[in-house]
Design an enzyme around this catalytic site. Sequence first.
Site, short mmCIF file in Angstrom:
data_model
loop_
_atom_site.label_atom_id
_atom_site.label_comp_id
_atom_site.label_asym_id
_atom_site.label_seq_id
_atom_site.Cartn_x
_atom_site.Cartn_y
_atom_site.Cartn_z
N THR A 152 0.82 -1.21 0.00
CA THR A 152 0.00 0.00 0.00
C THR A 152 0.86 1.26 0.00
O THR A 152 0.40 2.33 -0.40
CB THR A 152 -0.96 -0.02 1.20
OG1 THR A 152 -1.71 -1.24 1.16
CG2 THR A 152 -1.93 1.14 1.20
N TYR A 197 5.95 -13.30 -9.80
CA TYR A 197 6.32 -13.40 -11.20
C TYR A 197 6.97 -14.73 -11.58
O TYR A 197 6.57 -15.36 -12.56
CB TYR A 197 7.23 -12.23 -11.63
CG TYR A 197 7.53 -12.22 -13.11
CD1 TYR A 197 6.54 -11.89 -14.03
CD2 TYR A 197 8.79 -12.55 -13.60
CE1 TYR A 197 6.80 -11.89 -15.40
CE2 TYR A 197 9.06 -12.56 -14.95
CZ TYR A 197 8.08 -12.23 -15.85
OH TYR A 197 8.34 -12.25 -17.20
N LYS A 253 0.29 -12.86 7.18
CA LYS A 253 -0.74 -11.96 6.67
C LYS A 253 -1.44 -12.71 5.55
O LYS A 253 -0.85 -12.92 4.48
CB LYS A 253 -0.13 -10.66 6.17
CG LYS A 253 -1.16 -9.69 5.58
CD LYS A 253 -0.49 -8.46 4.98
CE LYS A 253 -1.53 -7.54 4.34
NZ LYS A 253 -0.91 -6.37 3.67
N ILE A 262 -3.91 -6.25 8.89
CA ILE A 262 -3.08 -5.19 8.34
C ILE A 262 -3.96 -4.51 7.30
O ILE A 262 -4.22 -5.06 6.24
CB ILE A 262 -1.78 -5.75 7.74
CG1 ILE A 262 -0.93 -6.38 8.85
CG2 ILE A 262 -0.98 -4.64 7.04
CD1 ILE A 262 0.31 -7.09 8.36
#
Length: 295
Positions: free
Chosen positions: A49, A111, A166, A208
Amino acid sequence: MIQNIFRGLGIALVTPFHADGSVDYEAIERLVDYQLNNGADFLCILATTGETPCLTEEEKNRIRQQIVSQVNGRVPILMGCGGNNTAAVIDQLHYGDFKGIDGILSVCPFYNKPSQEGLYQHFKAIANASPLPVVLYNVPGRTGVLMKAETTCRLAYDCENIVAIKEASGSLELVDEIIKHKPDRFEIISGDDALTYPMVASGAVGVISVIGNALPKEFSRMIRLEFNNEYAAARKIHHKFTDLYSLLFVDGNPAGVKALLHEMGFIENVLRLPLVPTRVTTLQKMSDILKGLKL
């Protein structure tokens, strides 16, 4: 035994920019004060973020130093430290400055899409190199790879300083599998605002949060009500934000929350390419919801 200290409302802190695209350090100071005065239990800095991939090393260092100095030990600080090059992450852990930081958040490699064994070996190497507790970050919508519950639990059992995850997979079934099979000391943190209510009800220890940048007091109250087994009252708060949850992410993160913070007068509505501000129609809908909440 190393215990997880990242519980309750954690804020996935945005990085404000001036109209010319430079980092707005004064706005960072205002935002951190706002969080500390309105119920934030810990801060998560220099992660998704925060538009961290678009920051220079000099900017990241200055942001870290400023926030550490401002917080001054009042709440724990979790800092992003991950990537898809294991050796480079280990080098950062060996040579980086982590003064004032209480733990690292390390995302699944993106990726290059490793196998479950590759994920295990990657995070085991990071745990062995880290001077701080490690919080794993499973977010397949961004990385292109899902870390399965069995891999998470294997890491939790084998690496003492991996203290939490998380979880932003969007799967309550996966969360339940982790909770069912994990060691007692290992904890789950929601990585999805919209699923925080059911995840905490299932045993997660906090979130979070993106929306917490703008509405920390309200989101913090929801979590605390759940911790006190007051689920009906917490659910009312959750339902107030249902429409806002989706609008925050419809044009990508952190475009939505930056628009909301701009509407509240905290920051300029500026992102760094390749990210762009949220659409005017989305902003108008969020503005209408914000007025209706009467916060």
